[in-house]
Design a protein around this motif. Structure first.
Motif, PDB file in Angstrom:
ATOM      1  N   ILE A  25       8.825  -0.284   4.729  1.00  0.00           N
ATOM      2  CA  ILE A  25       9.229   1.124   4.836  1.00  0.00           C
ATOM      3  C   ILE A  25       9.920   1.580   3.553  1.00  0.00           C
ATOM      4  CG2 ILE A  25      10.818   2.703   6.012  1.00  0.00           C
ATOM      5  CD1 ILE A  25      10.113   1.173   8.631  1.00  0.00           C
ATOM      6  N   LYS A  26      10.821   0.776   3.035  1.00  0.00           N
ATOM      7  CA  LYS A  26      11.518   1.125   1.788  1.00  0.00           C
ATOM      8  C   LYS A  26      10.525   1.214   0.622  1.00  0.00           C
ATOM      9  CE  LYS A  26      15.832   1.412   3.060  1.00  0.00           C
ATOM     10  NZ  LYS A  26      16.552   2.669   2.984  1.00  0.00           N
ATOM     11  N   ALA A  27       9.614   0.264   0.553  1.00  0.00           N
ATOM     12  CA  ALA A  27       8.603   0.282  -0.510  1.00  0.00           C
ATOM     13  C   ALA A  27       7.692   1.491  -0.362  1.00  0.00           C
ATOM     14  CB  ALA A  27       7.782  -1.008  -0.476  1.00  0.00           C
ATOM     15  N   ALA A  28       7.336   1.819   0.857  1.00  0.00           N
ATOM     16  CA  ALA A  28       6.473   2.976   1.102  1.00  0.00           C
ATOM     17  C   ALA A  28       7.168   4.259   0.676  1.00  0.00           C
ATOM     18  CB  ALA A  28       6.082   3.036   2.577  1.00  0.00           C
ATOM     19  N   MET A  29       8.450   4.373   0.953  1.00  0.00           N
ATOM     20  CA  MET A  29       9.184   5.570   0.537  1.00  0.00           C
ATOM     21  C   MET A  29       9.095   5.734  -0.981  1.00  0.00           C
ATOM     22  SD  MET A  29      12.524   5.340   3.041  1.00  0.00           S
ATOM     23  CE  MET A  29      13.346   6.817   2.417  1.00  0.00           C
ATOM     24  N   ALA A  30       9.290   4.650  -1.715  1.00  0.00           N
ATOM     25  CA  ALA A  30       9.237   4.719  -3.181  1.00  0.00           C
ATOM     26  C   ALA A  30       7.827   5.028  -3.678  1.00  0.00           C
ATOM     27  CB  ALA A  30       9.732   3.403  -3.771  1.00  0.00           C
ATOM     28  N   GLU A  31       6.838   4.378  -3.112  1.00  0.00           N
ATOM     29  CA  GLU A  31       5.455   4.583  -3.565  1.00  0.00           C
ATOM     30  C   GLU A  31       4.953   5.972  -3.192  1.00  0.00           C
ATOM     31  OE1 GLU A  31       3.422   2.712  -5.484  1.00  0.00           O
ATOM     32  OE2 GLU A  31       4.999   1.207  -5.742  1.00  0.00           O
ATOM     33  N   SER A  77      -1.796   3.832  -2.512  1.00  0.00           N
ATOM     34  CA  SER A  77      -2.602   2.867  -1.760  1.00  0.00           C
ATOM     35  C   SER A  77      -1.693   1.908  -0.999  1.00  0.00           C
ATOM     36  CB  SER A  77      -3.504   2.067  -2.707  1.00  0.00           C
ATOM     37  OG  SER A  77      -2.735   1.180  -3.498  1.00  0.00           O
ATOM     38  N   THR A  78      -2.194   1.439   0.123  1.00  0.00           N
ATOM     39  CA  THR A  78      -1.438   0.427   0.866  1.00  0.00           C
ATOM     40  C   THR A  78      -1.371  -0.867   0.069  1.00  0.00           C
ATOM     41  OG1 THR A  78      -3.443  -0.152   2.085  1.00  0.00           O
ATOM     42  CG2 THR A  78      -1.904   1.390   3.148  1.00  0.00           C
ATOM     43  N   ALA A  79      -2.336  -1.088  -0.805  1.00  0.00           N
ATOM     44  CA  ALA A  79      -2.306  -2.286  -1.659  1.00  0.00           C
ATOM     45  C   ALA A  79      -1.092  -2.243  -2.583  1.00  0.00           C
ATOM     46  CB  ALA A  79      -3.594  -2.391  -2.473  1.00  0.00           C
ATOM     47  N   ALA A  80      -0.777  -1.078  -3.134  1.00  0.00           N
ATOM     48  CA  ALA A  80       0.395  -0.949  -4.013  1.00  0.00           C
ATOM     49  C   ALA A  80       1.680  -1.211  -3.232  1.00  0.00           C
ATOM     50  CB  ALA A  80       0.422   0.431  -4.655  1.00  0.00           C
ATOM     51  N   ILE A  81       1.737  -0.707  -2.012  1.00  0.00           N
ATOM     52  CA  ILE A  81       2.928  -0.930  -1.185  1.00  0.00           C
ATOM     53  C   ILE A  81       3.042  -2.411  -0.837  1.00  0.00           C
ATOM     54  CG2 ILE A  81       4.057  -0.376   1.008  1.00  0.00           C
ATOM     55  CD1 ILE A  81       2.555   2.391   0.809  1.00  0.00           C
ATOM     56  N   ARG A 110      -1.369   6.030   7.670  1.00  0.00           N
ATOM     57  CA  ARG A 110      -0.673   7.169   8.288  1.00  0.00           C
ATOM     58  C   ARG A 110       0.557   6.690   9.061  1.00  0.00           C
ATOM     59  NH1 ARG A 110      -3.151  11.946  11.833  1.00  0.00           N
ATOM     60  NH2 ARG A 110      -3.741  12.520   9.740  1.00  0.00           N
ATOM     61  N   ALA A 111       0.417   5.598   9.819  1.00  0.00           N
ATOM     62  CA  ALA A 111       1.552   5.062  10.581  1.00  0.00           C
ATOM     63  C   ALA A 111       2.689   4.657   9.638  1.00  0.00           C
ATOM     64  CB  ALA A 111       1.103   3.878  11.432  1.00  0.00           C
ATOM     65  N   LEU A 112       2.337   4.094   8.497  1.00  0.00           N
ATOM     66  CA  LEU A 112       3.342   3.700   7.512  1.00  0.00           C
ATOM     67  C   LEU A 112       4.007   4.935   6.911  1.00  0.00           C
ATOM     68  CD1 LEU A 112       4.821   1.598   5.831  1.00  0.00           C
ATOM     69  CD2 LEU A 112       2.807   1.458   4.348  1.00  0.00           C
ATOM     70  N   PHE A 113       3.230   5.961   6.601  1.00  0.00           N
ATOM     71  CA  PHE A 113       3.799   7.193   6.048  1.00  0.00           C
ATOM     72  C   PHE A 113       4.748   7.834   7.051  1.00  0.00           C
ATOM     73  CE2 PHE A 113       3.930  11.675   4.854  1.00  0.00           C
ATOM     74  CZ  PHE A 113       4.114  11.591   3.475  1.00  0.00           C
TER      75      PHE A 113
END
Length: 189
Positions: A11-17, A27-31, A50-53
């Motif tokens: 979640i923290k990584a997704a927020m930054a990406e 991309s989910t690969a980057a996260i 979408r669920a991650l976002f």
């Protein structure tokens, strides 16, 4: 590391990406790479991008709630409102990723029903939280939220301003200082 701990890191990584690339440009690969897991493992934590976002957007608002709640502490009334406003401005300065991600959330919510519903719910919670913590009437909470949104824009555009009661005068002085000097608009508008 447990799945819950990895989920938290995701979640923290997704927020930054997402703050950097937005929904479509991330991309989910980057996260997954930022978290240090494989992309298939990422999809075990979150079944879709979408669920991650949505989880990251929900966390963004939860983090803002925490900052406001902590700032208000045992204060009430104008003191609570001032403390929450100062804490929010400090958050924007210290964590520009949060502002970038907020702006991506707002943009992505246009035409995206599920995200709009999440934002609808989270803004209602923020509205109630500010009112509950400060004891302010709804019209003051509206002003607080409106000024907070303005502060997002001012911060994003690096507009100098003086917070609080001096905000209108500082913005007027700033805008007057640019009158006729705006090289981006040859028509002087």
């Amino acid at each position: 590391m447990s799945a819950d701990e990895r989920r938290e890191l995701a979640i923290k990584a997704a927020m930054a990406e997402f703050a950097s690339g937005g929904y479509d440009g991330t991309s989910t690969a980057a996260i997954a790479e930022r978290v240090g897991v494989s992309q298939p493992y990422m999809f075990r934590l979150f079944p879709t991008k979408r669920a991650l976002f949505l989880a990251a957007a929900d966390r963004c608002f939860a983090d803002i709630e925490t900052v406001l709640r902590d700032a208000a502490g045992g204060l009430h009334g104008k003191e609570a409102m001032t403390a929450m406003a100062e804490a929010y401005r400090r958050l924007l300065r210290e964590d520009p990723t949060l502002l970038r991600f907020q702006l991506k959330i707002y943009g992505a919510a246009v035409g995206e029903d599920e995200l709009a519903r999440l934002g609808h719910h989270r803004w209602a919670r923020l509205f109630r939280l500010v009112g509950d913590l400060s004891g302010a009437p709804p019209e003051e909470v509206v002003r607080f939220m409106a000024v907070g949104t303005l502060v997002n824009v001012l911060t994003a555009f690096q507009v100098p301003y003086v917070p609080g009661d001096d905000l209108p005068a500082s913005l007027e002085a700033w805008s007057e200082g640019l009158r006729g000097a705006d090289a981006l608009d040859p028509d002087g508008r």
